[in-house]
Design a protein around this motif. Structure first.
Motif, PDB file in Angstrom:
ATOM      1  N   LYS A 110       2.072  44.203 -10.866  1.00 47.75           N
ATOM      2  CA  LYS A 110       1.381  43.276 -11.769  1.00 47.75           C
ATOM      3  C   LYS A 110       1.631  41.807 -11.411  1.00 47.75           C
ATOM      4  O   LYS A 110       1.206  40.908 -12.148  1.00 47.75           O
ATOM      5  CB  LYS A 110       1.858  43.513 -13.212  1.00 47.75           C
ATOM      6  CG  LYS A 110       1.370  44.811 -13.830  1.00 47.75           C
ATOM      7  CD  LYS A 110      -0.059  44.694 -14.274  1.00 47.75           C
ATOM      8  CE  LYS A 110      -0.539  45.926 -15.014  1.00 47.75           C
ATOM      9  NZ  LYS A 110      -1.967  45.814 -15.419  1.00 47.75           N
ATOM     10  N   LEU A 168      12.842  46.252 -20.380  1.00 46.53           N
ATOM     11  CA  LEU A 168      13.889  45.852 -19.425  1.00 46.53           C
ATOM     12  C   LEU A 168      15.087  45.227 -20.136  1.00 46.53           C
ATOM     13  O   LEU A 168      16.240  45.571 -19.863  1.00 46.53           O
ATOM     14  CB  LEU A 168      13.312  44.860 -18.410  1.00 46.53           C
ATOM     15  CG  LEU A 168      12.403  45.449 -17.333  1.00 46.53           C
ATOM     16  CD1 LEU A 168      11.543  44.376 -16.700  1.00 46.53           C
ATOM     17  CD2 LEU A 168      13.223  46.174 -16.264  1.00 46.53           C
ATOM     18  N   PHE A 227       6.447  48.546 -11.133  1.00 44.17           N
ATOM     19  CA  PHE A 227       5.289  48.230 -11.985  1.00 44.17           C
ATOM     20  C   PHE A 227       5.095  46.714 -12.098  1.00 44.17           C
ATOM     21  O   PHE A 227       3.970  46.214 -12.010  1.00 44.17           O
ATOM     22  CB  PHE A 227       5.481  48.846 -13.374  1.00 44.17           C
ATOM     23  CG  PHE A 227       4.369  48.524 -14.333  1.00 44.17           C
ATOM     24  CD1 PHE A 227       3.140  49.162 -14.214  1.00 44.17           C
ATOM     25  CD2 PHE A 227       4.540  47.577 -15.336  1.00 44.17           C
ATOM     26  CE1 PHE A 227       2.092  48.860 -15.091  1.00 44.17           C
ATOM     27  CE2 PHE A 227       3.507  47.267 -16.211  1.00 44.17           C
ATOM     28  CZ  PHE A 227       2.277  47.918 -16.088  1.00 44.17           C
ATOM     29  N   THR A 228       6.197  45.972 -12.277  1.00 51.67           N
ATOM     30  CA  THR A 228       6.105  44.509 -12.395  1.00 51.67           C
ATOM     31  C   THR A 228       5.634  43.881 -11.086  1.00 51.67           C
ATOM     32  O   THR A 228       4.826  42.946 -11.092  1.00 51.67           O
ATOM     33  CB  THR A 228       7.466  43.906 -12.795  1.00 51.67           C
ATOM     34  OG1 THR A 228       7.945  44.564 -13.969  1.00 51.67           O
ATOM     35  CG2 THR A 228       7.346  42.422 -13.079  1.00 51.67           C
ATOM     36  N   SER A 269      13.190  40.650 -16.770  1.00 48.24           N
ATOM     37  CA  SER A 269      12.645  40.423 -18.113  1.00 48.24           C
ATOM     38  C   SER A 269      12.388  38.934 -18.341  1.00 48.24           C
ATOM     39  O   SER A 269      11.325  38.541 -18.843  1.00 48.24           O
ATOM     40  CB  SER A 269      13.619  40.962 -19.166  1.00 48.24           C
ATOM     41  OG  SER A 269      13.133  40.730 -20.466  1.00 48.24           O
ATOM     42  N   THR A 320       6.839  45.574 -21.101  1.00 45.77           N
ATOM     43  CA  THR A 320       7.684  45.728 -19.912  1.00 45.77           C
ATOM     44  C   THR A 320       8.935  44.862 -20.019  1.00 45.77           C
ATOM     45  O   THR A 320      10.055  45.329 -19.768  1.00 45.77           O
ATOM     46  CB  THR A 320       6.893  45.348 -18.639  1.00 45.77           C
ATOM     47  OG1 THR A 320       5.702  46.129 -18.572  1.00 45.77           O
ATOM     48  CG2 THR A 320       7.722  45.592 -17.384  1.00 45.77           C
ATOM     49  N   TRP A 339      14.687  53.428 -16.230  1.00 53.15           N
ATOM     50  CA  TRP A 339      13.873  52.307 -16.702  1.00 53.15           C
ATOM     51  C   TRP A 339      13.590  51.342 -15.554  1.00 53.15           C
ATOM     52  O   TRP A 339      12.457  50.870 -15.390  1.00 53.15           O
ATOM     53  CB  TRP A 339      14.596  51.565 -17.837  1.00 53.15           C
ATOM     54  CG  TRP A 339      14.829  52.399 -19.057  1.00 53.15           C
ATOM     55  CD1 TRP A 339      15.727  53.416 -19.205  1.00 53.15           C
ATOM     56  CD2 TRP A 339      14.145  52.310 -20.314  1.00 53.15           C
ATOM     57  NE1 TRP A 339      15.649  53.947 -20.461  1.00 53.15           N
ATOM     58  CE2 TRP A 339      14.691  53.287 -21.167  1.00 53.15           C
ATOM     59  CE3 TRP A 339      13.142  51.465 -20.805  1.00 53.15           C
ATOM     60  CZ2 TRP A 339      14.250  53.464 -22.475  1.00 53.15           C
ATOM     61  CZ3 TRP A 339      12.699  51.632 -22.112  1.00 53.15           C
ATOM     62  CH2 TRP A 339      13.248  52.628 -22.931  1.00 53.15           C
ATOM     63  N   LEU A 372      10.024  50.345 -13.921  1.00 49.15           N
ATOM     64  CA  LEU A 372       9.517  49.030 -14.327  1.00 49.15           C
ATOM     65  C   LEU A 372       9.573  47.957 -13.238  1.00 49.15           C
ATOM     66  O   LEU A 372       8.762  47.027 -13.254  1.00 49.15           O
ATOM     67  CB  LEU A 372      10.272  48.553 -15.577  1.00 49.15           C
ATOM     68  CG  LEU A 372      10.046  49.402 -16.830  1.00 49.15           C
ATOM     69  CD1 LEU A 372      10.912  48.929 -17.980  1.00 49.15           C
ATOM     70  CD2 LEU A 372       8.578  49.408 -17.241  1.00 49.15           C
ATOM     71  N   ILE A 388       9.316  37.723 -16.339  1.00 48.76           N
ATOM     72  CA  ILE A 388       8.051  38.130 -16.972  1.00 48.76           C
ATOM     73  C   ILE A 388       7.755  37.238 -18.175  1.00 48.76           C
ATOM     74  O   ILE A 388       6.634  36.757 -18.348  1.00 48.76           O
ATOM     75  CB  ILE A 388       8.099  39.612 -17.406  1.00 48.76           C
ATOM     76  CG1 ILE A 388       8.193  40.525 -16.182  1.00 48.76           C
ATOM     77  CG2 ILE A 388       6.866  39.976 -18.235  1.00 48.76           C
ATOM     78  CD1 ILE A 388       8.502  41.971 -16.512  1.00 48.76           C
ATOM     79  N   VAL A 424       0.908  44.607 -22.317  1.00 53.31           N
ATOM     80  CA  VAL A 424       1.563  45.486 -21.340  1.00 53.31           C
ATOM     81  C   VAL A 424       2.787  44.800 -20.735  1.00 53.31           C
ATOM     82  O   VAL A 424       3.868  45.398 -20.618  1.00 53.31           O
ATOM     83  CB  VAL A 424       0.564  45.906 -20.225  1.00 53.31           C
ATOM     84  CG1 VAL A 424       1.297  46.575 -19.068  1.00 53.31           C
ATOM     85  CG2 VAL A 424      -0.485  46.854 -20.792  1.00 53.31           C
ATOM     86  N   LEU A 425       2.629  43.535 -20.355  1.00 55.29           N
ATOM     87  CA  LEU A 425       3.737  42.799 -19.733  1.00 55.29           C
ATOM     88  C   LEU A 425       4.844  42.494 -20.748  1.00 55.29           C
ATOM     89  O   LEU A 425       6.025  42.512 -20.400  1.00 55.29           O
ATOM     90  CB  LEU A 425       3.215  41.506 -19.105  1.00 55.29           C
ATOM     91  CG  LEU A 425       2.395  41.712 -17.828  1.00 55.29           C
ATOM     92  CD1 LEU A 425       1.606  40.466 -17.464  1.00 55.29           C
ATOM     93  CD2 LEU A 425       3.296  42.118 -16.663  1.00 55.29           C
TER      94      LEU A 425
END
Length: 335
Positions: free
Chosen positions: A218, A253, A214-215, A78, A249, A207, A211, A81, A245-246
């Motif tokens: 991305k 998290l 997915f991260t 988290s 995410t 989760w 995630l 990101i 979106v990010l």
């Protein structure tokens, strides 16, 4: 194209971190209020221990170790990101108020919405997510400037302001609550590991399973977003869509971690910084390293904290803050 030597360095560091996590986990299994002899660990894992040994290992130690690892990983990712999204090295879900938003939502739900104990564990991450999302939206709105876009310094200042305001809301909630419920909220505020049983693992694990991949998918978008708004638009990225979106995410998290560990800050700040120092700023390289560093840091803090003072120990959140607060001040002065 990532150079082969960097990839090799990343793999070596990942292996070393896995070794550190394994070693810390073994130490954590053996020490505590009810000690477990290390030469009995392997037999107990394979079902050849006494009732006491199996209870201590499978009902007390292992769930806590796994939960702490997962929560540390979630907080680190988290933070990574948020730092990439805001182009601000000081961004962290605990520092900018996202954790506090999740905590207030959990406190309100716990105090005013009665629910069966069996369902409570699985509802916690969702409630925390809604609280954190609402807080993140307000922070984003107040930090966004129509002409300059999302200003990194302003985001941190607004986030810190929201964090303080939500702490005030938490105090108001505590002052009007029953004694038993106040104890729960106080433990949450201190960053006490709330989840210490297998259902809490089932509440946070889905989760992360969704995630983390997915991260990583991305990661290249995060690289481009880190170069600035104009360049991102120039290469054809839908800026607001990717940011949203990010941000969702990162919030999800942080909320999933907070729902089982309470209010823990600075993991999301320190882990990405250490990872970048080791393997560089490319998200594909440093995010996997940051995830493992975050898990190890929280596991180490919890292992040390719970064995310093008998029987309850020192909350992991306080142990992390003892390291993280000076590190935050160092970064603040440096930047």
């Amino acid at each position: 194209m990532i150079h082969h030597s960097l990839l090799k360095k990343q793999r070596i560091i990942l292996l070393l971190l896995l070794g550190l996590i394994t070693a810390t986990s073994i130490v954590a299994m053996g020490i505590g209020y009810s000690s477990l002899s290390y030469n009995r660990l392997i037999p107990t894992i394979f079902g050849q221990g006494t009732f006491k040994e199996e209870f201590v290992l499978f009902s007390v130690r292992l769930p806590r170790i796994i939960i702490t690892l997962l929560a540390g990983m979630a907080l680190a990712l988290s933070g990574a990101i948020l730092q990439g999204l805001t182009r601000n090295d000081l961004a962290d879900p605990g520092i900018i108020g996202i954790n506090a938003g999740a905590g207030v939502a959990i406190a309100v739900f716990f105090l005013f919405f009665p629910i069966q104990a069996g369902s409570f564990v699985y509802v916690l991450p969702l409630i925390a997510f809604l609280g954190a999302l609402l807080t993140a939206c307000f922070i984003y709105l107040f930090a966004y400037d129509r002409n300059a876009g999302l200003e990194p310094v302003r985001l941190v200042l607004v986030g810190v302001g929201f964090s303080l305001a939500l702490s005030g809301v938490m105090i108001v909630l505590i002052s009007s609550a029953e004694r038993a419920k106040v104890d729960f909220i106080a433990k949450w505020l201190a960053g006490n590991i709330l989840g210490s049983d297998w259902p809490f693992i089932l509440a946070i694990l889905p989760w992360l399973l969704v995630l983390i991949p997915f991260t990583l998918y991305k990661a290249n978008r995060l690289n481009i977003l880190g170069l600035g708004e104009q360049l991102s638009i120039g290469v054809g990225i839908s800026l607001e869509k990717e940011r949203l979106v990010l941000l969702l995410t990162a919030v999800a998290l942080a909320a999933s971690a907070v729902s089982v560990t309470g209010g823990i800050a600075f993991i999301g700040l320190m882990a990405p910084h250490i990872a970048k120092a080791l393997v560089g700023p490319r998200n594909q390289l440093f995010i996997p390293v940051a995830i493992l560093i975050g898990g190890w840091l929280l596991l180490l803090a919890d292992t040390i904290g719970r064995n310093l003072v008998d029987p309850d120990g020192i909350p992991a959140g306080i142990m992390v803050a003892l390291i993280g607060a000076p590190y935050f001040m160092y970064l603040l002065l440096k930047k």
